[in-house]
Design a protein around this motif. Sequence first.
Motif, PDB file in Angstrom:
ATOM      1  N   LEU A 254     -13.423  -0.026   5.706  1.00 14.04           N
ATOM      2  CA  LEU A 254     -13.315  -0.556   6.898  1.00 14.04           C
ATOM      3  C   LEU A 254     -13.448   0.183   7.978  1.00 14.04           C
ATOM      4  CD1 LEU A 254      -9.895  -2.632   5.763  1.00 14.04           C
ATOM      5  CD2 LEU A 254     -12.270  -3.707   6.241  1.00 14.04           C
ATOM      6  N   LYS A 255     -13.237   1.754   7.811  1.00 13.86           N
ATOM      7  CA  LYS A 255     -13.489   2.715   8.478  1.00 13.86           C
ATOM      8  C   LYS A 255     -14.871   3.151   9.309  1.00 13.86           C
ATOM      9  CE  LYS A 255     -12.210   6.832   9.909  1.00 13.86           C
ATOM     10  NZ  LYS A 255     -11.276   8.502   9.963  1.00 13.86           N
TER      11      LYS A 255
ATOM     12  N   TYR B  26      -5.412  -5.019   3.224  1.00 11.75           N
ATOM     13  CA  TYR B  26      -6.005  -5.144   4.440  1.00 11.75           C
ATOM     14  C   TYR B  26      -6.613  -6.723   4.566  1.00 11.75           C
ATOM     15  CZ  TYR B  26      -5.644  -1.040   2.602  1.00 11.75           C
ATOM     16  OH  TYR B  26      -4.641   0.636   2.714  1.00 11.75           O
TER      17      TYR B  26
ATOM     18  N   VAL C 133      -7.325   2.019  -2.973  1.00  7.94           N
ATOM     19  CA  VAL C 133      -6.802   1.795  -2.035  1.00  7.94           C
ATOM     20  C   VAL C 133      -7.904   2.544  -0.577  1.00  7.94           C
ATOM     21  CG1 VAL C 133      -5.333   3.241   0.010  1.00  7.94           C
ATOM     22  CG2 VAL C 133      -4.161   1.326  -1.954  1.00  7.94           C
ATOM     23  N   LYS C 134      -7.996   3.654  -1.172  1.00 10.54           N
ATOM     24  CA  LYS C 134      -9.046   4.894  -0.757  1.00 10.54           C
ATOM     25  C   LYS C 134     -10.852   4.273  -0.688  1.00 10.54           C
ATOM     26  CE  LYS C 134      -9.580   9.178   0.831  1.00 10.54           C
ATOM     27  NZ  LYS C 134      -9.320   9.277   1.670  1.00 10.54           N
TER      28      LYS C 134
ATOM     29  N   ILE D 192     -11.115   0.694  -0.024  1.00  8.24           N
ATOM     30  CA  ILE D 192     -11.521   0.364   0.408  1.00  8.24           C
ATOM     31  C   ILE D 192     -11.199  -0.040   2.211  1.00  8.24           C
ATOM     32  CG2 ILE D 192      -9.937  -2.470   2.141  1.00  8.24           C
ATOM     33  CD1 ILE D 192      -9.512  -3.023  -1.529  1.00  8.24           C
ATOM     34  N   GLU D 193     -10.259   0.918   2.389  1.00  8.47           N
ATOM     35  CA  GLU D 193      -9.450   1.619   4.156  1.00  8.47           C
ATOM     36  C   GLU D 193     -10.952   2.728   4.674  1.00  8.47           C
ATOM     37  OE1 GLU D 193      -6.219   4.338   3.324  1.00  8.47           O
ATOM     38  OE2 GLU D 193      -4.609   2.842   3.745  1.00  8.47           O
ATOM     39  N   GLU D 194     -11.967   3.487   3.882  1.00  8.50           N
ATOM     40  CA  GLU D 194     -12.878   3.574   4.045  1.00  8.50           C
ATOM     41  C   GLU D 194     -13.904   2.898   4.731  1.00  8.50           C
ATOM     42  OE1 GLU D 194     -14.746   6.976   1.887  1.00  8.50           O
ATOM     43  OE2 GLU D 194     -12.816   8.641   1.980  1.00  8.50           O
TER      44      GLU D 194
ATOM     45  N   CYS E 275      -8.423  -8.881   2.904  1.00  5.70           N
ATOM     46  CA  CYS E 275     -10.209  -9.416   2.301  1.00  5.70           C
ATOM     47  C   CYS E 275      -9.298  -9.867   0.971  1.00  5.70           C
ATOM     48  CB  CYS E 275     -10.612  -7.816   1.829  1.00  5.70           C
ATOM     49  SG  CYS E 275     -10.722  -6.424   3.451  1.00  5.70           S
TER      50      CYS E 275
ATOM     51  N   ARG F 225      -5.254   3.303  -6.952  1.00 11.50           N
ATOM     52  CA  ARG F 225      -5.012   4.739  -5.312  1.00 11.50           C
ATOM     53  C   ARG F 225      -6.384   4.912  -5.308  1.00 11.50           C
ATOM     54  NH1 ARG F 225      -2.016   9.084  -6.102  1.00 11.50           N
ATOM     55  NH2 ARG F 225      -0.266   9.342  -8.261  1.00 11.50           N
TER      56      ARG F 225
ATOM     57  N   VAL G  16       0.985  -0.828  -0.103  1.00  8.22           N
ATOM     58  CA  VAL G  16       0.426   0.055   0.320  1.00  8.22           C
ATOM     59  C   VAL G  16       0.653   1.272   0.308  1.00  8.22           C
ATOM     60  CG1 VAL G  16      -1.712   1.099   1.225  1.00  8.22           C
ATOM     61  CG2 VAL G  16      -2.009  -1.252   1.121  1.00  8.22           C
TER      62      VAL G  16
END
Length: 422
Positions: free
Chosen positions: A96-97, A126, A89-90, A92-94, A128, A86, A48
Amino acid sequence: MAPVRITGTGAVVAAISVTMALLSVLLYKSKKIKPALPWNKNPRSGLVGAIGNTPLIRINSLSDATGCEILGKCEFLNPGGSVKDRVAVKIIEEALKSGDLAPGGVVTEGSAGSTAISLATVAPAYGCKCHVVIPDDAAIEKSQILEALGATVERVRPVSITHRDHFVNIARQRALEANELASKHRKDEQKNGKALEKVNGCHYDGEKQLFPRNCPGGYFADQFENLANFRAHYESTGPEIWQQTGGHIDAFVAAAGTGGTVAGTSKFLQERNPNIKCFLIDPPGSGLFNKITRGVMYTKEEAEGRRLKNPFDTITEGIGINRLTKNFLMAKLDGAFRGTDKEAVEMSRFLMKNDGLFLGSSSAMNCVGAVRVAQSIGPGHTIVTMLCDSGMRHLSKFYNAEYLSKFDLTPSACGLEFMGVG
């Protein structure tokens, strides 16, 4: 035997020689030998961490031909091979958060290829998994790459986005099915007071399931409408271009598929400097050119009801669309240009021959757009575009001579005459 005496010129030469020898010894002893510094003083954290901060290069042939500085953002150097890393990543991160994606869950997406490959590349980092629904007319190597990355792949026939069997709609349904399965599994565990029987560490399920019985849930990435797409480019791509050009940029141009790249980048750049002109380059079959230049999606000949079920008359993949997505609506555009398949094919071969750039279809179309912008605003300007991916995942179609000949797209240009540049 009496010592030999050196006099005159010989004495001077000897003295100089001794002095130089002593000086060399002293310099050698005092010299501090510094070890070579590693290429990267601060290594990035995992896969990442390697995404983004791609080089911005001068495309020499186009710059020299137009009198403008035409710069390309080398997104094909991302780990997953495209600009969509890009976005993956954004998203998946959002998710998960926010809790919309459970740890270890499955990310589903309907994609013509690049976003799917990026999600399949990033998801394991991540913890997943990835399930992709892809139209069966996409280049076969994209499905092969996805399967090699461990994603499950469904290839479906291309239909209108309004049809329930459109690949995007099926991907949305798959996420719902994964969540229903997870909910049922939790209820069964609560009902029985214990986990279901495991065999070799896996939950046993007598019925054949698309997802594992113990799947913790699914999340539909929804790259077209999920504004994490826009934010990925507003927060990274735009700032990088601004920094790499030192703010000395006159225009930005790119094609749109989901619209996230052109929207996030254009909005950031124009907030920094409203004088930066941002443009769309649109392939055949897409309605975005008409929307930007005429205010309507369709010409009279393309009116809804007269269009084919699969209206896209282009061999470029991942760009062009006939609806306004939430991401595209965030774009700040000053104009648009129409590109042709022939121009994209010729541009790809021209850049490979003259610059050593082996680019995919959308990247080639973006470079067509960069030349169009240069012709429009004149020489002496700095123009930036996106080199979205390489030609590696376009071998069976865009770089296939037999396939191109069927559509009378065999490249034949010697220079840039196909762009009207002599």
